[in-house]
Design a protein around this motif. Structure first.
Motif, PDB file in Angstrom:
ATOM      1  N   THR A  50       0.790  -1.662   0.092  1.00  0.00           N
ATOM      2  CA  THR A  50       0.141   0.052  -0.304  1.00  0.00           C
ATOM      3  C   THR A  50       0.720   1.747  -0.019  1.00  0.00           C
ATOM      4  N   ASN A  51       2.061   1.149   0.866  1.00  0.00           N
ATOM      5  CA  ASN A  51       2.509   2.283   1.028  1.00  0.00           C
ATOM      6  C   ASN A  51       3.263   2.774  -0.136  1.00  0.00           C
ATOM      7  N   ALA A  52       3.722   1.206  -1.070  1.00  0.00           N
ATOM      8  CA  ALA A  52       4.341   1.125  -2.471  1.00  0.00           C
ATOM      9  C   ALA A  52       3.788   2.083  -3.374  1.00  0.00           C
ATOM     10  N   LEU A  53       2.313   2.024  -3.654  1.00  0.00           N
ATOM     11  CA  LEU A  53       1.183   2.368  -4.129  1.00  0.00           C
ATOM     12  C   LEU A  53       1.000   4.305  -3.807  1.00  0.00           C
ATOM     13  N   ILE A  54       0.883   4.893  -2.772  1.00  0.00           N
ATOM     14  CA  ILE A  54       1.040   5.491  -2.840  1.00  0.00           C
ATOM     15  C   ILE A  54       2.092   6.357  -2.764  1.00  0.00           C
ATOM     16  N   ARG A  55       3.674   5.954  -2.715  1.00  0.00           N
ATOM     17  CA  ARG A  55       4.325   6.795  -3.400  1.00  0.00           C
ATOM     18  C   ARG A  55       4.204   6.756  -4.771  1.00  0.00           C
ATOM     19  N   ALA A  56       4.261   5.626  -6.043  1.00  0.00           N
ATOM     20  CA  ALA A  56       3.880   5.429  -7.165  1.00  0.00           C
ATOM     21  C   ALA A  56       3.399   5.918  -7.632  1.00  0.00           C
ATOM     22  N   ALA A  57       1.618   7.076  -6.663  1.00  0.00           N
ATOM     23  CA  ALA A  57       1.240   7.402  -7.742  1.00  0.00           C
ATOM     24  C   ALA A  57       0.979   9.165  -7.371  1.00  0.00           C
ATOM     25  N   GLN A  58       2.407   8.748  -7.399  1.00  0.00           N
ATOM     26  CA  GLN A  58       2.379  10.627  -7.260  1.00  0.00           C
ATOM     27  C   GLN A  58       3.526  10.368  -8.699  1.00  0.00           C
ATOM     28  N   ASN A  59       3.712   9.736  -9.234  1.00  0.00           N
ATOM     29  CA  ASN A  59       4.581   9.504 -10.783  1.00  0.00           C
ATOM     30  C   ASN A  59       4.123   9.140 -11.734  1.00  0.00           C
ATOM     31  N   VAL A  60       2.298   8.819 -11.678  1.00  0.00           N
ATOM     32  CA  VAL A  60       1.917   8.138 -12.566  1.00  0.00           C
ATOM     33  C   VAL A  60       1.807   8.653 -14.535  1.00  0.00           C
ATOM     34  N   HIS A  61       2.291  10.368 -14.214  1.00  0.00           N
ATOM     35  CA  HIS A  61       2.468  11.176 -15.373  1.00  0.00           C
ATOM     36  C   HIS A  61       3.858  10.423 -16.234  1.00  0.00           C
ATOM     37  N   ILE A  62       5.048  10.480 -15.358  1.00  0.00           N
ATOM     38  CA  ILE A  62       5.625   9.449 -16.409  1.00  0.00           C
ATOM     39  C   ILE A  62       5.342   7.970 -16.353  1.00  0.00           C
ATOM     40  N   TYR A  63       6.570   7.704 -18.050  1.00  0.00           N
ATOM     41  CA  TYR A  63       6.323   6.459 -18.165  1.00  0.00           C
ATOM     42  C   TYR A  63       6.972   5.189 -17.140  1.00  0.00           C
ATOM     43  N   PRO A  64       6.628   3.972 -17.182  1.00  0.00           N
ATOM     44  CA  PRO A  64       7.202   3.275 -15.891  1.00  0.00           C
ATOM     45  C   PRO A  64       8.280   2.614 -16.875  1.00  0.00           C
ATOM     46  N   ASP A  65       8.898   1.760 -15.692  1.00  0.00           N
ATOM     47  CA  ASP A  65      10.161   1.324 -16.007  1.00  0.00           C
ATOM     48  C   ASP A  65      10.288   1.075 -17.550  1.00  0.00           C
ATOM     49  N   GLN A  66      10.853   0.684 -18.807  1.00  0.00           N
ATOM     50  CA  GLN A  66      10.987   0.350 -19.681  1.00  0.00           C
ATOM     51  C   GLN A  66      10.645  -1.882 -20.129  1.00  0.00           C
ATOM     52  N   THR A  67      10.727  -2.271 -18.254  1.00  0.00           N
ATOM     53  CA  THR A  67      11.669  -3.223 -18.570  1.00  0.00           C
ATOM     54  C   THR A  67      11.043  -3.749 -17.409  1.00  0.00           C
ATOM     55  N   ASP A  68      10.705  -5.281 -16.905  1.00  0.00           N
ATOM     56  CA  ASP A  68      10.308  -5.316 -15.623  1.00  0.00           C
ATOM     57  C   ASP A  68      11.210  -6.203 -14.846  1.00  0.00           C
ATOM     58  N   ILE A  69      12.791  -5.610 -14.862  1.00  0.00           N
ATOM     59  CA  ILE A  69      13.860  -6.041 -13.874  1.00  0.00           C
ATOM     60  C   ILE A  69      13.704  -6.141 -12.937  1.00  0.00           C
ATOM     61  N   ARG A  70      13.408  -4.843 -12.326  1.00  0.00           N
ATOM     62  CA  ARG A  70      13.309  -4.903 -10.992  1.00  0.00           C
ATOM     63  C   ARG A  70      12.809  -5.544 -10.304  1.00  0.00           C
ATOM     64  N   LEU A  71      11.092  -5.989 -11.014  1.00  0.00           N
ATOM     65  CA  LEU A  71      10.777  -6.992  -9.954  1.00  0.00           C
ATOM     66  C   LEU A  71      10.979  -8.110 -10.441  1.00  0.00           C
ATOM     67  N   ARG A  72      11.758  -8.370 -11.540  1.00  0.00           N
ATOM     68  CA  ARG A  72      12.751  -9.757 -11.498  1.00  0.00           C
ATOM     69  C   ARG A  72      13.697  -9.838 -10.588  1.00  0.00           C
ATOM     70  N   LEU A  73      13.860  -8.348 -10.606  1.00  0.00           N
ATOM     71  CA  LEU A  73      15.569  -8.780  -9.586  1.00  0.00           C
ATOM     72  C   LEU A  73      15.089  -8.884  -7.926  1.00  0.00           C
ATOM     73  N   ALA A  74      13.901  -8.496  -7.447  1.00  0.00           N
ATOM     74  CA  ALA A  74      12.857  -8.492  -6.634  1.00  0.00           C
ATOM     75  C   ALA A  74      12.407 -10.193  -6.077  1.00  0.00           C
ATOM     76  N   LEU A  75      12.122 -10.862  -7.580  1.00  0.00           N
ATOM     77  CA  LEU A  75      11.518 -12.505  -7.589  1.00  0.00           C
ATOM     78  C   LEU A  75      12.803 -12.995  -7.083  1.00  0.00           C
ATOM     79  N   VAL A  76      14.089 -12.551  -7.637  1.00  0.00           N
ATOM     80  CA  VAL A  76      15.113 -13.381  -7.565  1.00  0.00           C
ATOM     81  C   VAL A  76      15.722 -13.636  -5.805  1.00  0.00           C
ATOM     82  N   LYS A  77      15.507 -12.114  -5.200  1.00  0.00           N
ATOM     83  CA  LYS A  77      15.792 -12.522  -4.107  1.00  0.00           C
ATOM     84  C   LYS A  77      14.548 -13.078  -2.979  1.00  0.00           C
TER      85      LYS A  77
END
Length: 368
Positions: A50-77
């Motif tokens: 929830t906190n991550a969503l709130i922070r991310a909502a401040q930047n929805v006017h900007i394109y997201p990451d071009q790839t899913d690499i950050r989420l993939r790295l979190a999955l590796v962990k």
């Protein structure tokens, strides 16, 4: 004479009954409704997400990451560094990952095997690509995998086999030895999509995920979702993991900017909240034991479950049963569409929801 536009329509995309997801809670129902129809998280969502969503909502006017690499790295962990980032593929829900897999491997007239009762998109999505759909039903009365039936159904055109453990809507699972023996007997040019969306709730000593077999190099894909354990059904995040060779092949059709920034951040936040995952699993296991005991006491036929739901044989005709429960403020789901005519699926809720369900069932029983 000119021909109609329908002459260029693909024959396998002619209008047919489409997959219908679970219904939402009615607007202004006039009373509290306990939604036990869509296998959602019984305690909500991770505060970290929830906190991550709130922070991310401040930047929805900007394109997201071009790839899913950050989420993939979190999955590796999350997988204790047992897999590399290039072995994961993320998408907007597990359903979209299914679609990507089919799009990558299926040509018209290729064959896809699945086993009803099962998740309807296996067959619906396969039709989109002109696949021949081969249903090898689970064996009754216990809804176990028909291994010999699947092996006998294999042809040179078989490309994908869908296996699910725990299975939706039955709650049954595939024992480790059964899966191991099966993988040793299938051709090397067939992909097994192993849907393990409900794996966190499985506590059978011989349950297994796809992970050991990916590590051994089998052509198997472990399909997962953030909708159940992590409580992010509304964010639509899914992923799969497999061998590097298969993942790199599928990744060729992964669109840039595919995942919204809110999904990426919420997913990373949820993966980092181990305490929430543990609390979710504990809540489900406690509720599962409570409902199993309630079904026993009321004489309601049910199938032992390794997931966060039960399949039952209701004491009234399925739609009469679901309508009655709805009048009592409890939403459950008939699953004829999933290949289980007459049966109903009930999600394990929190303690309050489970008690409400029990009270409603106690009212029904005298009329059965």
């Amino acid at each position: 004479m000119s021909k109609g536009i329908e002459t260029i329509f693909k024959p396998y995309l002619q209008p047919k009954k489409a997959y219908e997801g679970g219904k939402g809670i009615p607007v202004n129902p006039g009373k509290k409704i306990y939604k036990l129809s869509s296998n959602e998280n019984p305690i909500g969502q991770s505060p970290a997400a929830t906190n991550a969503l709130i922070r991310a909502a401040q930047n929805v006017h900007i394109y997201p990451d071009q790839t899913d690499i950050r989420l993939r790295l979190a999955l590796v962990k999350d997988f204790d560094n047992g897999l590399h980032e290039d072995q994961f593929i993320c998408g907007n829900s597990g359903s979209e990952v299914i679609d990507m897999i089919l799009r990558a491997f299926i040509n018209e007239e290729d064959e896809v095997i699945y086993s009803n009762p099962c998740f309807l998109p296996y067959s619906v999505f396969s039709r989109w690509y002109g696949a021949k759909q081969v249903d090898v039903p689970l064996l009754k009365p216990d809804y176990q995998l028909d291994v010999e039936g699947i092996l006998n159904a294999l042809t040179p055109k078989t490309k994908i086999i869908f296996l699910t453990s725990p299975n939706n809507p039955t709650g049954t699972y595939i024992p480790k030895q059964v899966l191991e023996d099966f993988l040793m007997r299938i051709p090397k040019d067939v992909i097994v999509v192993f849907d393990e969306v409900y794996r966190h709730f499985a506590d059978a000593p011989d349950y297994t995920s796809a992970l050991p077999y990916v590590l051994e190099g089998h052509n198997i894909i472990g399909l997962n979702s953030f909708s159940k354990t992590y409580g992010l059904a509304g964010q639509r995040i899914g992923y799969c993991y497999t061998t590097s060779q298969i993942a790199q092949y599928i990744r060729q059709i992964h669109k840039p900017f595919l995942l919204p920034i809110t999904s990426i951040e919420a997913g990373i936040g949820a993966l980092n909240d181990k305490g929430f995952v543990q609390k979710t699993v504990q809540t489900v296991l406690k509720g599962r034991a409570f409902l199993a005991d309630a079904f026993e006491q009321l004489g309601i036929t049910y199938w032992p479950s390794q997931a966060n739901f039960f399949l039952i044989d209701p004491p009234l005709p399925e739609f009469e049963f679901t309508d009655f429960l709805m009048e009592e403020g409890v939403m459950v789901r008939p699953v004829s569409q999933f290949g289980a005519p007459g049966k109903v699926r009930i999600t394990v809720g929190n303690e309050e929801a489970n008690q409400a369900l029990l009270k409603a069932l106690q009212k029904i029983k005298p009329h059965a």
